[in-house]
Design an enzyme around this catalytic site. Structure first.
Site, short mmCIF file in Angstrom:
data_model
loop_
_atom_site.label_atom_id
_atom_site.label_comp_id
_atom_site.label_asym_id
_atom_site.label_seq_id
_atom_site.Cartn_x
_atom_site.Cartn_y
_atom_site.Cartn_z
N ARG A 46 4.33 4.42 21.16
CA ARG A 46 2.95 4.67 20.68
C ARG A 46 2.77 6.15 20.36
O ARG A 46 2.02 6.53 19.46
CB ARG A 46 1.91 4.19 21.71
N TYR A 89 -14.31 1.19 -2.29
CA TYR A 89 -13.76 -0.05 -1.74
C TYR A 89 -14.74 -0.66 -0.71
O TYR A 89 -15.24 0.04 0.17
CB TYR A 89 -12.39 0.23 -1.11
N ASP A 124 -9.21 9.47 -0.57
CA ASP A 124 -8.47 8.20 -0.53
C ASP A 124 -7.64 8.13 -1.81
O ASP A 124 -8.17 7.99 -2.91
CB ASP A 124 -9.47 7.03 -0.44
N LYS A 176 -0.68 -0.79 -0.35
CA LYS A 176 -0.73 -0.93 -1.81
C LYS A 176 0.52 -0.33 -2.46
O LYS A 176 1.59 -0.82 -2.24
CB LYS A 176 -2.04 -0.31 -2.31
#
Ligand code: P1T
Length: 404
Positions: A58, A110, A184, A209
């Site tokens: 982690r 978005y 973004d 994406k």
């Protein structure tokens, strides 16, 4: 102890050998050409007081480190942190803020990002204000002493509006309240847009994406040149916990090797289909920053190195029944959400990605029932054009076009 049923006595250390004989962790130092997938959750230490490079996955993981070094190099960034999704990146970055801080963004971005700001960020006590970031005077008016973050998505999803990254960065510097500028960069990838070089403080990606590029990994990325932000974001990821799996990191590193080749094909297919649509009798308008008809085409050329396979267009008639017939008549394009894979996709944002906005608001931003979002994949250009053409003609039979 197992019950004695009279069998031969088995070796009691069998299970110990099974656990330990696969090798000594100190010996695994081969030189494989591609990064190994290190699935280990924890790493052997030689001393409790002098910890090694890796302790617990982690916190850090060698496979993830390889991916982060590569993405940082592509985005011209000093630091990179990968997380479990694009929205996990948004969530982690927003936790840099405190209750009472003011965040400015656009409503027209978005749908998931908008919903996060409207519902989750506001519940965190953050004052969220939506304004049109194309308009610098509107931004200047919105800025306050407690403005701590400006969130930019460019191009916007799905209406393809561009924000001038360098101009927003300069405005924030002049304002002097130290607001962090986040961009973004999902729709462009670092191949076509590098916001840190234009003055942004943080770049985020839905790596699901273009960076992943094969429709098979959900992941997010956070990049910055600022050591102070990296330290805070690194802490937020370690303690917030949204880490990607080492296997997904391996797939992502593999994908980055072909990013430039894929982007060039996405761009050429997208431009060819968009140009074809501009001449089509069933089409009202095409929104593609690479076309001279886009109102911000000059900004696109000033700010970007090219454009991805993403654009939108409006079907004549602006009618849900026509859009539905078009979308369900497609044979090469797939009707679904998401984008940027090898498979070309068409989406109806009004019902599929932007349904958090009420119809009236949506339409104000141009997200009408006739707006189709296109993600051009890697298929043959002519197959894409023919498919769109036959689906448009099925939706709007010849003869009706002139009456619309
Ligand atoms: O899906 P996720 O990896 O969490 O990424 C969210 C996200 C963030 N930013 C932009 C610009 C995006 O387009 C997305 C995800 N978008 C879709 C799934 C979509 O169909 O538009």
């Amino acid at each position: 102890m197992a019950e004695d049923l009279g069998y031969l006595k088995n070796d009691p250390s069998f299970c110990t050998r099974a656990v330990h004989k696969s090798g000594n962790p100190d010996d695994w130092t081969h030189a494989p050409l591609v990064p190994p997938i290190t699935l280990a959750t924890t790493f052997k230490q030689n001393s409790p007081t002098k910890l090694g490079t890796h302790l617990y996955t982690r916190i850090s993981n060698p496979t993830r480190d390889c991916l982060e070094s590569c993405l940082a190099a592509l985005e011209d960034a000093k630091h990179c942190l990968t997380v479990s999704s694009g929205l996990a990146a948004l969530n982690t970055i927003t936790h840099l803020l405190r209750p009472g801080d003011h965040l400015i963004s656009m409503e027209d971005l978005y749908g998931g990002t908008y919903t996060f700001f409207k519902n989750i960020a506001r519940n965190m006590g953050i004052e969220v204000q939506f304004t049109d970031l194309r308009d610098l005077s509107a931004l200047k008016k919105a800025l306050r002493r407690n403005t701590k973050m400006v969130w930019v998505e460019t191009p916007t999803n799905p209406t393809m509006k561009l924000i001038d990254i360098a101009a927003v960065a300069t405005t924030l510097k002049e304002h002097g309240a130290g607001a962090i500028m986040v961009v973004d960069n999902t729709f462009m990838s670092p191949y076509y847009q590098r916001p840190l070089t234009l003055g942004a403080d943080i770049v985020m990606h839905s790596m699901t994406k273009y960076l992943g590029g094969h429709s098979d990994v959900v992941m997010g990325g956070i990049l910055t040149n600022r050591d102070d932000l990296y330290e805070k974001l690194s802490f937020l990821r370690t303690i917030g916990g949204p880490v990607p799996s080492p296997f997904d990191c391996y797939l992502m590193t593999r994908s980055l090797k072909t990013l430039s080749l894929r982007m060039e094909r996405h761009m050429s297919n997208g431009l060819a289909v968009a140009r074809f649509l501009e001449t089509h009798p069933c089409v009202e308008k095409v929104l593609h920053p690479g076309l001279p008809s886009h109102p911000q085409h000059e900004l696109a050329k000033r700010q970007n190195y090219g454009h991805s396979g993403m654009f939108s267009f409006c079907v004549k008639g602006n009618d849900m029944a026509i859009s539905t017939k078009f979308l369900t008549s497609l044979k090469v394009f797939t009707l679904t959400v998401s984008l940027a894979g090898p498979e070309s996709i068409c989406t109806l944002p009004a019902t599929m990605t932007q349904n958090a906005l009420y119809k009236e608001r949506r339409e104000r931003y141009g997200i009408t029932d006739g707006l189709i979002r296109v993600s051009c994949g890697l298929e043959a250009t002519q197959d894409l054009i023919e498919d769109i053409d036959q689906a448009l003609r099925a939706a709007i039979p010849e003869g009706i076009t002139s009456r619309l």
